[in-house]
Design an enzyme around this catalytic site. Structure first.
Site, PDB file in Angstrom:
ATOM      1  CE  LYS A 175      -2.095   1.709   3.626  1.00 49.94           C
ATOM      2  NZ  LYS A 175      -2.982   1.948   4.782  1.00 49.94           N
ATOM      3  CG  ASP A 194      -7.576   3.433   2.771  1.00 54.53           C
ATOM      4  OD1 ASP A 194      -8.507   3.186   1.968  1.00 54.53           O
ATOM      5  OD2 ASP A 194      -7.462   4.527   3.338  1.00 54.53           O
TER       6      ASP A 194
END
Length: 224
Positions: free
Chosen positions: A134, A152
């Site tokens: 991420k 997320d």
């Protein structure tokens, strides 16, 4: 590392192409130039800010890095500041001791192996301490303008709730964004989705009455 969110093993199909276009056209109209809410001054400070943001709010990270980024803007400057100096700057952030160790270790690798520059490769970024997929995708998208999708909890929720990008876990949702969202929206898709999830399509009580894509969303429990 926190466990990825998940949904039922039965994943509904993504919204049709025409609805996807309408969905993102409206998000673009309401926010033509979306950007990260983390403060940074260059690719290196972006990597640091995103690494610090794990299990912390952007607001909290920005408060901690305001003074830090006035004196540290390069990996070498971070090494010169040292572990104790960095720890003092970020002690208001959750898990600050481990994060400080990761940032110092990351900075050392960047100086020794990359000439003090942040690499523009996901694989290279993910070898850095404290940098997962991420974080790497945020850096690729924001610093290097690559259409990488950093998923997320907000994007995971919005992707499944609206069926823009449904998936069992964050990896599924990342692939669904890449596979289903029209190319013209790929660069800014994750910014639009995270901001939409943070301020409109919230977890406990989505603000459907003020949502610009409410009529395109199949979510059954709308709060109108």
């Amino acid at each position: 590392m926190s466990k990825s969110p998940s949904v039922s093993s039965r994943i509904p199909p993504a919204l049709p192409f025409g609805t996807q276009v309408a969905f993102f056209s409206r998000l673009r109209d309401s926010n033509p130039a979306p950007v990260t809410e983390l403060n940074y001054v260059n690719p290196y400070t972006l990597v640091v800010a995103v690494a610090l943001s794990a299990q912390a709010t952007d607001v909290g990270v920005n408060k901690a890095t305001k003074a830090l980024f006035e004196v540290v803007r390069t990996p070498q400057a971070m090494l010169d500041l040292g572990l104790e100096g960095l720890t003092e700057h970020i002690k208001t952030i959750g898990l600050f001791r481990q994060k400080a160790k990761n940032v110092i270790a990351m900075s050392k690798i960047l100086v020794e192996d990359y000439g003090g520059e942040v690499p523009s490769s996901r694989a290279a970024l993910m070898t850095l301490p404290g940098v997962g997929r991420k974080t790497a995708n945020v850096v690729l998208n924001t610093a290097f303008r690559m259409p990488a999708q950093a998923v997320d909890t907000h994007i995971f929720r919005v992707g499944n709730r609206t069926r823009i990008a449904p998936g069992r876990d964050v990896d599924d949702v990342e692939r669904a964004i890449e596979d289903n969202i029209p190319a013209e929206f790929q660069q800014d898709a994750h910014h639009w989705l995270i901001l939409h999830g943070r301020y409109i399509c919230q977890a406990r009580r989505p603000r459907c009455a003020v949502c610009v894509v409410s009529d395109l969303c199949p979510y059954e429990e709308k709060t109108l």
